[in-house]
Design a protein around this motif. Sequence first.
Motif, PDB file in Angstrom:
ATOM      1  N   LEU A  24      33.761 -59.647-117.981  1.00 26.20           N
ATOM      2  CA  LEU A  24      34.251 -60.829-118.681  1.00 26.20           C
ATOM      3  C   LEU A  24      35.034 -60.397-119.912  1.00 26.20           C
ATOM      4  O   LEU A  24      34.531 -59.634-120.738  1.00 26.20           O
ATOM      5  CB  LEU A  24      33.089 -61.732-119.093  1.00 26.20           C
ATOM      6  CG  LEU A  24      32.102 -62.124-117.987  1.00 26.20           C
ATOM      7  CD1 LEU A  24      31.057 -63.087-118.556  1.00 26.20           C
ATOM      8  CD2 LEU A  24      32.809 -62.729-116.791  1.00 26.20           C
ATOM      9  N   TYR A  25      36.268 -60.885-120.020  1.00 28.19           N
ATOM     10  CA  TYR A  25      37.132 -60.575-121.139  1.00 28.19           C
ATOM     11  C   TYR A  25      37.178 -61.783-122.076  1.00 28.19           C
ATOM     12  O   TYR A  25      37.345 -62.914-121.619  1.00 28.19           O
ATOM     13  CB  TYR A  25      38.554 -60.292-120.650  1.00 28.19           C
ATOM     14  CG  TYR A  25      38.736 -59.008-119.875  1.00 28.19           C
ATOM     15  CD1 TYR A  25      37.942 -58.687-118.775  1.00 28.19           C
ATOM     16  CD2 TYR A  25      39.738 -58.113-120.214  1.00 28.19           C
ATOM     17  CE1 TYR A  25      38.133 -57.522-118.053  1.00 28.19           C
ATOM     18  CE2 TYR A  25      39.940 -56.938-119.502  1.00 28.19           C
ATOM     19  CZ  TYR A  25      39.144 -56.646-118.427  1.00 28.19           C
ATOM     20  OH  TYR A  25      39.338 -55.480-117.718  1.00 28.19           O
ATOM     21  N   PHE A  26      37.077 -61.517-123.385  1.00 31.30           N
ATOM     22  CA  PHE A  26      37.087 -62.590-124.379  1.00 31.30           C
ATOM     23  C   PHE A  26      38.034 -62.258-125.526  1.00 31.30           C
ATOM     24  O   PHE A  26      38.095 -61.115-125.978  1.00 31.30           O
ATOM     25  CB  PHE A  26      35.691 -62.816-124.962  1.00 31.30           C
ATOM     26  CG  PHE A  26      34.646 -63.187-123.946  1.00 31.30           C
ATOM     27  CD1 PHE A  26      34.571 -64.483-123.458  1.00 31.30           C
ATOM     28  CD2 PHE A  26      33.745 -62.243-123.475  1.00 31.30           C
ATOM     29  CE1 PHE A  26      33.606 -64.835-122.522  1.00 31.30           C
ATOM     30  CE2 PHE A  26      32.776 -62.583-122.544  1.00 31.30           C
ATOM     31  CZ  PHE A  26      32.712 -63.877-122.064  1.00 31.30           C
ATOM     32  N   GLY A  27      38.736 -63.263-126.009  1.00 31.80           N
ATOM     33  CA  GLY A  27      39.607 -63.084-127.163  1.00 31.80           C
ATOM     34  C   GLY A  27      40.338 -64.368-127.484  1.00 31.80           C
ATOM     35  O   GLY A  27      40.028 -65.436-126.952  1.00 31.80           O
ATOM     36  N   SER A  28      41.325 -64.244-128.350  1.00 26.55           N
ATOM     37  CA  SER A  28      42.103 -65.409-128.776  1.00 26.55           C
ATOM     38  C   SER A  28      43.332 -65.573-127.892  1.00 26.55           C
ATOM     39  O   SER A  28      43.901 -64.598-127.398  1.00 26.55           O
ATOM     40  CB  SER A  28      42.549 -65.233-130.233  1.00 26.55           C
ATOM     41  OG  SER A  28      41.411 -65.177-131.083  1.00 26.55           O
ATOM     42  N   TYR A  29      43.740 -66.827-127.707  1.00 24.73           N
ATOM     43  CA  TYR A  29      44.927 -67.121-126.907  1.00 24.73           C
ATOM     44  C   TYR A  29      46.183 -66.625-127.618  1.00 24.73           C
ATOM     45  O   TYR A  29      46.269 -66.659-128.846  1.00 24.73           O
ATOM     46  CB  TYR A  29      45.053 -68.631-126.682  1.00 24.73           C
ATOM     47  CG  TYR A  29      43.950 -69.231-125.856  1.00 24.73           C
ATOM     48  CD1 TYR A  29      43.824 -68.946-124.507  1.00 24.73           C
ATOM     49  CD2 TYR A  29      43.027 -70.107-126.442  1.00 24.73           C
ATOM     50  CE1 TYR A  29      42.816 -69.512-123.749  1.00 24.73           C
ATOM     51  CE2 TYR A  29      42.011 -70.676-125.692  1.00 24.73           C
ATOM     52  CZ  TYR A  29      41.913 -70.370-124.346  1.00 24.73           C
ATOM     53  OH  TYR A  29      40.913 -70.920-123.594  1.00 24.73           O
ATOM     54  N   LYS A  30      47.151 -66.195-126.823  1.00 20.61           N
ATOM     55  CA  LYS A  30      48.444 -65.797-127.372  1.00 20.61           C
ATOM     56  C   LYS A  30      49.057 -66.998-128.096  1.00 20.61           C
ATOM     57  O   LYS A  30      49.074 -68.106-127.567  1.00 20.61           O
ATOM     58  CB  LYS A  30      49.359 -65.336-126.240  1.00 20.61           C
ATOM     59  CG  LYS A  30      50.699 -64.829-126.705  1.00 20.61           C
ATOM     60  CD  LYS A  30      51.537 -64.374-125.538  1.00 20.61           C
ATOM     61  CE  LYS A  30      52.905 -63.921-126.021  1.00 20.61           C
ATOM     62  NZ  LYS A  30      53.773 -63.510-124.908  1.00 20.61           N
TER      63      LYS A  30
ATOM     64  N   TYR B  47      37.634 -69.686-127.800  1.00 19.01           N
ATOM     65  CA  TYR B  47      38.197 -68.433-127.302  1.00 19.01           C
ATOM     66  C   TYR B  47      38.656 -68.559-125.852  1.00 19.01           C
ATOM     67  O   TYR B  47      38.135 -69.363-125.090  1.00 19.01           O
ATOM     68  CB  TYR B  47      37.169 -67.298-127.405  1.00 19.01           C
ATOM     69  CG  TYR B  47      36.805 -66.972-128.819  1.00 19.01           C
ATOM     70  CD1 TYR B  47      37.687 -66.265-129.636  1.00 19.01           C
ATOM     71  CD2 TYR B  47      35.590 -67.384-129.364  1.00 19.01           C
ATOM     72  CE1 TYR B  47      37.364 -65.983-130.952  1.00 19.01           C
ATOM     73  CE2 TYR B  47      35.262 -67.100-130.678  1.00 19.01           C
ATOM     74  CZ  TYR B  47      36.153 -66.403-131.466  1.00 19.01           C
ATOM     75  OH  TYR B  47      35.829 -66.138-132.770  1.00 19.01           O
ATOM     76  N   GLY B  48      39.596 -67.708-125.496  1.00 16.54           N
ATOM     77  CA  GLY B  48      40.022 -67.597-124.116  1.00 16.54           C
ATOM     78  C   GLY B  48      39.145 -66.594-123.391  1.00 16.54           C
ATOM     79  O   GLY B  48      38.434 -65.795-124.017  1.00 16.54           O
TER      80      GLY B  48
ATOM     81  N   PRO C 233      41.606 -62.252-133.011  1.00 17.18           N
ATOM     82  CA  PRO C 233      40.224 -61.774-133.065  1.00 17.18           C
ATOM     83  C   PRO C 233      39.415 -62.245-131.867  1.00 17.18           C
ATOM     84  O   PRO C 233      39.727 -63.256-131.243  1.00 17.18           O
ATOM     85  CB  PRO C 233      39.703 -62.422-134.354  1.00 17.18           C
ATOM     86  CG  PRO C 233      40.474 -63.712-134.447  1.00 17.18           C
ATOM     87  CD  PRO C 233      41.842 -63.399-133.899  1.00 17.18           C
ATOM     88  N   GLY C 234      38.385 -61.468-131.573  1.00 10.03           N
ATOM     89  CA  GLY C 234      37.411 -61.882-130.579  1.00 10.03           C
ATOM     90  C   GLY C 234      36.259 -62.582-131.262  1.00 10.03           C
ATOM     91  O   GLY C 234      36.293 -62.817-132.482  1.00 10.03           O
ATOM     92  N   PRO C 235      35.243 -62.924-130.511  1.00  7.16           N
ATOM     93  CA  PRO C 235      34.077 -63.585-131.098  1.00  7.16           C
ATOM     94  C   PRO C 235      33.433 -62.758-132.206  1.00  7.16           C
ATOM     95  O   PRO C 235      33.399 -61.524-132.130  1.00  7.16           O
ATOM     96  CB  PRO C 235      33.124 -63.741-129.900  1.00  7.16           C
ATOM     97  CG  PRO C 235      34.033 -63.761-128.706  1.00  7.16           C
ATOM     98  CD  PRO C 235      35.142 -62.817-129.042  1.00  7.16           C
ATOM     99  N   SER C 236      32.932 -63.437-133.217  1.00  5.57           N
ATOM    100  CA  SER C 236      32.199 -62.766-134.295  1.00  5.57           C
ATOM    101  C   SER C 236      30.858 -62.290-133.739  1.00  5.57           C
ATOM    102  O   SER C 236      30.462 -62.635-132.616  1.00  5.57           O
ATOM    103  CB  SER C 236      31.964 -63.742-135.449  1.00  5.57           C
ATOM    104  OG  SER C 236      31.046 -64.763-135.042  1.00  5.57           O
TER     105      SER C 236
END
Length: 196
Positions: A169-175, A138-139, A24-27
Amino acid sequence: MKTGNNATIATIFNRRSSGKLNPPGPSEAELITILRAGAAAPDHKLTRPFWFIVFEGDARLEFGEVLAESMTRRSLALGIEPTQGQITKEKTKFLRAPLVIAVAAKKHPEIVLPDEELICAGAAAAQNMLLAATSFGYGSMWRSGDVLFDPFIKEALGLAKTDYLIGFLYFGSYKDGIAPEPNDPELSDIVSKWES
């Protein structure tokens, strides 16, 4: 590297670029905080030149069509026919993360400021957002390139020719949920003390 117990310092050293980010990305609440952190960046005369465009869900793929058109136009202007692979790559760029934010600095004609100050303010806003996302776990990735200077892209984003596109800017969870090792910069080649 000694960071002590200071969470801000730890966040700075822990922020690393990650090329592919998963859901998931940021809420929504975290996104608002990230955007507010960007808007809190320093800027000369408090003009708040910041402009942030958020891409989530299908909007990422829809803007991919714009990115592909931009790349095709730039390539053809150089006499180069883009391959289908290059076009597909552009169309899917924003799918590398669940959240993408375009950061821009808008020029206020009534306020006389050097353009460099606008760019610096926009860059400070981008860094604030990267750090805010890192503090949430987040990454992130700050992407740039020729696309930032393309009038076609600026127009698609609702920016004037005199505005500056600072980056995407890209945001999300680390692999696998594993963050990269903290940054441990070597200072010997980049620091000096001025003496008269």
